[in-house]
Structure formats: C-alpha cells, structure tokens
Design an enzyme around this catalytic site. Structure first.
Site, short mmCIF file in Angstrom:
data_model
loop_
_atom_site.label_atom_id
_atom_site.label_comp_id
_atom_site.label_asym_id
_atom_site.label_seq_id
_atom_site.Cartn_x
_atom_site.Cartn_y
_atom_site.Cartn_z
N ASN A 187 0.86 -1.19 0.00
CA ASN A 187 0.00 0.00 0.00
C ASN A 187 0.90 1.24 0.00
O ASN A 187 1.66 1.46 0.95
CB ASN A 187 -0.89 -0.03 1.24
CG ASN A 187 -1.81 1.16 1.30
OD1 ASN A 187 -1.39 2.29 1.05
ND2 ASN A 187 -3.06 0.95 1.65
N HIS A 233 1.06 6.24 1.65
CA HIS A 233 1.84 7.20 2.44
C HIS A 233 2.98 7.85 1.65
O HIS A 233 3.55 8.84 2.11
CB HIS A 233 2.31 6.57 3.74
CG HIS A 233 1.15 6.31 4.66
ND1 HIS A 233 0.20 7.29 4.94
CD2 HIS A 233 0.73 5.21 5.31
CE1 HIS A 233 -0.73 6.78 5.72
NE2 HIS A 233 -0.43 5.52 5.96
N HIS A 280 -5.64 3.75 -1.80
CA HIS A 280 -6.98 4.06 -1.30
C HIS A 280 -7.36 5.45 -1.79
O HIS A 280 -6.76 6.45 -1.38
CB HIS A 280 -6.92 4.03 0.24
CG HIS A 280 -8.25 4.21 0.91
ND1 HIS A 280 -8.41 4.06 2.28
CD2 HIS A 280 -9.48 4.51 0.43
CE1 HIS A 280 -9.67 4.27 2.60
NE2 HIS A 280 -10.34 4.56 1.51
N ARG A 322 -9.49 8.02 -1.16
CA ARG A 322 -10.43 8.41 -0.10
C ARG A 322 -11.35 9.52 -0.58
O ARG A 322 -11.01 10.28 -1.49
CB ARG A 322 -9.66 8.88 1.14
CG ARG A 322 -8.91 7.78 1.85
CD ARG A 322 -8.29 8.31 3.13
NE ARG A 322 -9.30 8.52 4.15
CZ ARG A 322 -9.51 7.67 5.17
NH1 ARG A 322 -8.78 6.61 5.35
NH2 ARG A 322 -10.46 7.93 6.04
N ARG A 339 -7.12 12.48 0.70
CA ARG A 339 -5.96 12.90 1.50
C ARG A 339 -4.68 12.17 1.10
O ARG A 339 -3.58 12.62 1.41
CB ARG A 339 -6.24 12.71 2.99
CG ARG A 339 -6.09 11.30 3.50
CD ARG A 339 -6.10 11.29 5.00
NE ARG A 339 -7.41 11.47 5.55
CZ ARG A 339 -7.88 10.77 6.60
NH1 ARG A 339 -7.14 9.87 7.18
NH2 ARG A 339 -9.09 10.98 7.06
N GLU A 370 -8.61 0.46 -2.87
CA GLU A 370 -9.49 0.48 -1.70
C GLU A 370 -10.45 1.65 -1.86
O GLU A 370 -10.05 2.75 -2.23
CB GLU A 370 -8.68 0.69 -0.42
CG GLU A 370 -7.75 -0.46 -0.11
CD GLU A 370 -6.88 -0.15 1.09
OE1 GLU A 370 -7.06 0.91 1.73
OE2 GLU A 370 -5.99 -0.94 1.37
N THR A 376 -8.12 3.54 8.35
CA THR A 376 -9.37 2.78 8.32
C THR A 376 -9.59 2.07 9.66
O THR A 376 -8.81 1.20 10.04
CB THR A 376 -9.31 1.72 7.19
OG1 THR A 376 -8.75 2.33 6.04
CG2 THR A 376 -10.69 1.20 6.89
N GLU A 391 -10.99 -9.40 2.94
CA GLU A 391 -9.69 -9.07 3.53
C GLU A 391 -9.90 -8.99 5.04
O GLU A 391 -10.67 -8.14 5.52
CB GLU A 391 -9.14 -7.75 2.99
CG GLU A 391 -7.79 -7.41 3.62
CD GLU A 391 -7.13 -6.16 3.02
OE1 GLU A 391 -7.38 -5.84 1.83
OE2 GLU A 391 -6.38 -5.52 3.77
N HIS A 426 -3.67 -4.66 7.56
CA HIS A 426 -3.80 -3.52 8.47
C HIS A 426 -2.96 -3.73 9.73
O HIS A 426 -3.17 -4.70 10.46
CB HIS A 426 -5.25 -3.23 8.88
CG HIS A 426 -5.43 -1.76 9.20
ND1 HIS A 426 -5.00 -1.21 10.38
CD2 HIS A 426 -5.94 -0.75 8.46
CE1 HIS A 426 -5.26 0.09 10.35
NE2 HIS A 426 -5.83 0.40 9.20
N1 PXP Z 1 -5.84 -3.09 4.05
C1 PXP Z 1 -6.80 -2.13 4.09
C2 PXP Z 1 -8.17 -2.48 3.64
C3 PXP Z 1 -6.50 -0.82 4.52
O1 PXP Z 1 -7.47 0.12 4.56
C4 PXP Z 1 -5.17 -0.52 4.89
C5 PXP Z 1 -4.83 0.88 5.30
O2 PXP Z 1 -5.05 1.74 4.24
C6 PXP Z 1 -4.20 -1.53 4.81
C7 PXP Z 1 -4.58 -2.81 4.42
C8 PXP Z 1 -2.78 -1.29 5.14
O3 PXP Z 1 -2.66 -0.99 6.49
P1 PXP Z 1 -1.25 -0.51 7.07
O4 PXP Z 1 -0.95 0.80 6.42
O5 PXP Z 1 -1.49 -0.43 8.53
O6 PXP Z 1 -0.25 -1.57 6.68
#
Ligand code: PXP
Length: 241
Positions: free
Chosen positions: A6, A9, A42, A44, A48, A69, A100, A150, A191
């Site tokens: 992901n 960031h 994602h 959003r 953001r 996402e 999330t 997921e 997550h």
């Molecule tokens: N899976 C989903 C559905 C998420 O919303 C997120 C955060 O955007 C992640 C995985 C990744 O989470 P993390 O950034 O804590 O690894």
C-alpha cells in the site's frame, strides 16, 4: 502468500508539499523491482492520499495488479469503473479517522454492497470486502458473493504482545479463513502488519495476500535515509576545492 504494498503514504509525504516529490509512480516501480506482487491505493473521499489522476497514472504504468481500496461512494465507484483496477476492496471510511478503523459494516449495508459488487463485476473487476473475522457473517457473505474478503488484522496488531489474546485471535483468523474458503470466498489480510507481527499471519493456511503499507513506508524512511544523506553529502563535498 503474496505481498500487496500500500503506497498511500508516499502520496501523504508528497501532499505535505503539494508538489511532485516523492513520485508515486516511481515508488510503485521500486516496489515492483523489489518483489512486491501488487500495489494497493486508497482513493479516499477527502483525497488525502492519492488523487484521481494518480489512480489513472498508476493503472497506465503498472505491470503489477492494482488493488483500489474504496468506500461505498458513488464518485469513487465511477473512478473505479473508469480506471479498471484488478480488484476493488470495499472499506469503511470516516472523515475524521486517521486510518481505516474497523471492518466494513456489512449487515446495515447489504443491498448497497451487493449493488457495488454487481457493478464492479460487470466490468470484470474483482471485489474484496475488508471485514473483521466474524463467523456470524458467513451467511450474508455467501449471499453477497464477493471474490475475496480481507481480514482486518488491526486488533491482532494492537494485541500482538498479549500472548493469550494473540493466540485467540490467530485461531479465530484460521477458522474464519477456512470457513470462507469452504463457501468459495478467497481470503486476504491486512492492516497494522509490520516487521514483528507478520510472520505469525504467514503461517495461516489459505490466506492469499497481505496488504501492508505503513510499516513498509516507515521502514523506508530509515533504511533509505542514510543513503539519501550520504548522496547529498557527496554532492556538497564534490564542490569543495
Ligand atoms: N488493508 C486495508 C483495507 C486498509 O485500509 C489498509 C490501510 O489503508 C491496509 C490494508 C494497510 O494498512 P497498514 O498501512 O497499517 O499496513
């Protein structure tokens, strides 16, 4: 088990200046060259992290599968349908949350989730639902028929250092994974996974993909920072007489 990185960031850091660096597409390429099996972003409602045009750019340049996402939001759904990622993961979204929180509330949204699943399927896009590992949801999942769920591993990550709790949550994940597979729904997880807590999740049979973001980008700040300072010092030093 495969890794979806992901990269939201990277966009968060870029947006702090509102300019082009660090480049999201360059980041995606580095992930690809470094062994990532997929890229997750994602879009959003408040944009953001990534912006609309990031989604289309990524879709254009990526050879890796893209997992988008998204909340149950008509505007974002339209971007999904236009950009055609491999998969959309439906997630809950609250404006004021930092990340999330919790899984999708399925029971109060069954009809909407079915509608979104149908509209994405019509375009050949796989659908995943980001949910808590809750066996009481199996009947409704069977009714909705997403391709994947997921499992939200946030609670597991927060309780990782409580041995009893960790053991119990891992057992719940194992059972839920098997139950989903038994009704023909494939399983991913994500997550809060990091360099300490991921190896226990890897042992669970049946989970196909882990989506990991924050820990990888946070680690990159440190594992890449030394090199970045050294490179800058070299440039500065090479100007010395
Ligand atoms: N899976 C989903 C559905 C998420 O919303 C997120 C955060 O955007 C992640 C995985 C990744 O989470 P993390 O950034 O804590 O690894």
């Amino acid at each position: 088990m495969i890794l979806g990185v992901n990269i939201d960031h990277i966009a968060t850091i870029r947006n702090a200046r509102g300019e082009a660096d660090p480049s999201l597409t360059a980041g995606a390429h580095i992930c690809e060259l470094s062994g990532a099996d997929g890229i997750t972003v994602h879009l959003r409602e408040d944009r953001r992290h990534i912006k609309d045009k990031d989604l289309y750019l990524l879709k254009d340049i990526l050879r890796l599968p893209l997992n988008l996402e998204m909340a149950l939001n008509e505007d974002v759904l339209e971007h999904a349908i236009k950009s055609l990622p491999r998969m959309c993961t439906l997630v809950p979204e609250k404006r004021e949350e930092i990340t999330t929180e919790g899984g999708l509330e399925i029971l109060s949204n069954v009809e909407k989730i079915k509608e979104y699943t149908g509209r994405l399927h019509e375009k050949g896009i796989l659908v995943s639902l980001f949910i808590e590992a809750d066996n009481s949801m199996l009947d409704v999942l069977n009714d909705i028929r997403p391709d994947f769920v997921e499992i939200h591993t946030g609670k597991y990550a927060r309780n990782y250092y409580n041995e009893m709790e960790r053991f119990y949550i891992l057992k719940t994940f194992e059972k839920f994974t098997q139950n989903c597979i038994d009704i023909g729904i494939r399983v991913n997880a994500g997550h809060g996974l990091n360099y300490q807590n991921t190896s226990d999740i890897v042992k669970i049979n049946g989970i196909e993909e882990l989506n990991i973001g924050h820990a990888i980008i946070a680690r990159a700040v440190f594992s890449g920072l030394g090199e970045a300072v050294r490179e800058m010092k070299n440039i500065i030093n090479s100007g010395r007489i």
